[in-house]
Design a protein around this motif. Structure first.
Motif, PDB file in Angstrom:
ATOM      1  N   PRO A   1     -11.695  -2.044   3.729  1.00 38.46           N
ATOM      2  CA  PRO A   1     -10.341  -2.298   3.211  1.00 38.46           C
ATOM      3  C   PRO A   1      -9.908  -3.734   3.431  1.00 38.46           C
ATOM      4  N   TYR A   2      -9.475  -4.381   2.362  1.00 34.92           N
ATOM      5  CA  TYR A   2      -9.044  -5.771   2.442  1.00 34.92           C
ATOM      6  C   TYR A   2      -7.822  -5.924   3.343  1.00 34.92           C
ATOM      7  N   ARG A   3      -6.881  -4.983   3.232  1.00 37.17           N
ATOM      8  CA  ARG A   3      -5.661  -5.060   4.025  1.00 37.17           C
ATOM      9  C   ARG A   3      -5.902  -4.809   5.509  1.00 37.17           C
TER      10      ARG A   3
ATOM     11  N   ASP B   1      -8.053   3.240  -2.866  1.00 33.72           N
ATOM     12  CA  ASP B   1      -9.038   3.235  -1.786  1.00 33.72           C
ATOM     13  C   ASP B   1      -8.644   4.341  -0.809  1.00 33.72           C
TER      14      ASP B   1
ATOM     15  N   GLN C   1      -8.555 -12.463   5.534  1.00 34.09           N
ATOM     16  CA  GLN C   1      -7.990 -12.288   4.200  1.00 34.09           C
ATOM     17  C   GLN C   1      -7.858 -13.633   3.489  1.00 34.09           C
TER      18      GLN C   1
ATOM     19  N   SER D   1       0.811  -1.211   0.000  1.00 32.63           N
ATOM     20  CA  SER D   1       0.000   0.000   0.000  1.00 32.63           C
ATOM     21  C   SER D   1       0.846   1.262   0.000  1.00 32.63           C
TER      22      SER D   1
ATOM     23  N   SER E   1     -14.241  -9.221   0.339  1.00 35.12           N
ATOM     24  CA  SER E   1     -13.568  -9.036  -0.952  1.00 35.12           C
ATOM     25  C   SER E   1     -12.811  -7.724  -1.040  1.00 35.12           C
ATOM     26  N   GLY E   2     -13.071  -6.799  -0.121  1.00 33.31           N
ATOM     27  CA  GLY E   2     -12.468  -5.481  -0.213  1.00 33.31           C
ATOM     28  C   GLY E   2     -13.376  -4.455  -0.855  1.00 33.31           C
TER      29      GLY E   2
ATOM     30  N   VAL F   1      -8.000   3.735   3.010  1.00 37.60           N
ATOM     31  CA  VAL F   1      -6.837   2.983   3.460  1.00 37.60           C
ATOM     32  C   VAL F   1      -5.676   3.904   3.765  1.00 37.60           C
TER      33      VAL F   1
ATOM     34  N   THR G   1     -13.164 -11.150  -4.993  1.00 33.60           N
ATOM     35  CA  THR G   1     -11.923 -10.582  -4.463  1.00 33.60           C
ATOM     36  C   THR G   1     -10.899 -10.374  -5.569  1.00 33.60           C
TER      37      THR G   1
ATOM     38  N   ARG H   1      -9.446  -6.733  -7.662  1.00 34.61           N
ATOM     39  CA  ARG H   1      -8.041  -6.404  -7.878  1.00 34.61           C
ATOM     40  C   ARG H   1      -7.765  -6.144  -9.353  1.00 34.61           C
TER      41      ARG H   1
END
Length: 374
Positions: free
Chosen positions: A310-312, A131, A319, A102, A305-306, A134, A328, A332
């Motif tokens: 936020p997925y992270r 995003d 995850q 990121s 899935s994000g 994030v 997901t 991306r």
């Protein structure tokens, strides 16, 4: 009079009958218990609107004590986790384009010398702002934390050497939320409609009593499956045109990458969805069950899935669970191509995973349908 309108005996008999019927319908009963538990787990443990431990790459030709002080200070904030502490500039660029990190923290080679001379050093932070939520929390702490770390390391009383932190918000410098949400909505809309409509394909035949006619036709299981899913590919194509046109004309979402690559990714994703829906239709016995299974799949896919969060920012187990959903990987792919201008080499990973989903789901659907024929 009351006995004619409401009889306790008759009511208890009806309640017993409905309880027995509910217990026999194990799928529906399981959904009634499973969906609240999934919601509780997702919202209670996995969802985090202030993501921490975000992956970052460090580009620092000179690993001196001042560089190490900067890295330690950033890690102590809880927002940064340096997964590539000795990356080159080219490697870091590829990592942020793929979404592996990121942030890219670049500390110049003369950073330590400028500090020792009492000059004003600077560091560069490249943030993946596709995003905005994030990057906002991690960026807001940069100036104060880095300046205090440098002050402690030099031991100089104020005025100490001023530190300049340059932040580049990559791919979405204005922080427009629509740039992140609208491309993802394409995947969400396709998932909801494609899976649900296809999931009711075979169950509709069973409820209408036309399954016997379908089974008596001189057609192979593969031909029956293709005959059921191909019409929905046309419906998906219409939805893709509408959403992409609205993204560009209404919301002004940039199309930096190749439109051909976007359409190829959408095609593989839709194939995975319609085959998944067909697999659900071979498992469910009624259209109601097919709808329940679809929503049971849709809910965790949406959360993990994000798309919404936020997925992270989710814990590791969440995850890992999110990796089993096609949405997901499609998110991306679509965000990387539309917002970052990524090429095929960069998004080859999501493409391969979606293709693997198509293959595995197709084999499972054909196996289930052959059992139905038997």
């Amino acid at each position: 009079m009351i006995g004619r309108v409401l009889s306790f005996g008759r009511l208890m008999a009806l309640l017993a009958k409905e309880t027995i019927q509910m217990r026999r319908d194990r799928l529906t009963f399981g959904m009634m218990l499973g969906i609240p538990l999934v919601q509780l787990m997702l919202f209670g443990f996995a969802i985090n609107t202030d993501p921490k431990e975000l992956p970052a790459a460090l580009v620092a030709p000179t690993q001196d004590r001042f560089t190490r002080a900067m890295v330690s200070a950033l890690e102590l904030t809880g927002y940064y986790r340096f997964v590539a502490p000795d990356a080159t500039a080219a490697e870091a660029e590829r990592m942020i384009a793929r979404g592996d990190v990121s942030f890219v923290v670049t500390i110049p080679s003369d950073f330590g010398r400028r500090v020792m001379r009492g000059e004003s050093p600077s560091i560069l932070i490249d943030a993946d702002a596709t995003d905005p939520s994030v990057a906002s929390g991690a960026i807001s702490t940069l100036g104060t934390v880095a300046g205090q770390a440098l002050l402690r390391e030099t031991g100089a009383p104020p005025p100490a050497p001023g530190l300049s932190v340059v932040v580049h918000r990559r791919y979405n410098p204005e922080g427009v939320t629509q740039y992140n949400i609208v491309p993802a909505l394409l995947g969400v809309i396709l998932q909801l409609t494609m899976v649900m409509m296809t999931a009711m394909a075979l169950t509709r035949e069973t409820e209408r009593g036309t399954m016997e006619n379908l089974l008596s036709m001189p057609a192979t299981p593969l031909e029956v499956m293709l005959g059921k899913i191909v019409p929905y590919l046309g419906v998906g194509a219409v939805q893709v045109v509408v959403v992409l046109a609205a993204s560009r004309l209404v919301f002004g979402v940039p199309f930096v990458g190749s439109l051909t690559l976007i359409l190829a990714g959408v095609f593989v994703f839709v194939m995975a969805l319609v085959i998944l829906g067909y697999l659900i239709s071979t498992v469910a016995r009624t259209q109601m069950q097919a709808m329940q299974i679809t929503f049971f799949f849709f809910l965790p896919s949406l959360m993990l899935s994000g798309f919404m969060f936020p997925y992270r920012g989710m814990p590791g187990w969440a995850q890992a669970l999110g990796e089993i959903f096609p949405l997901t990987h499609f998110l991306r792919l679509i965000r990387a191509v539309m917002l970052k201008g990524a090429g095929l080499a960069t998004v080859s990973g999501p493409f391969l995973v979606l293709g693997l989903f198509v293959l595995v789901l197709a084999l499972a659907a054909l196996t289930r349908f052959r059992k139905t024929l038997d």
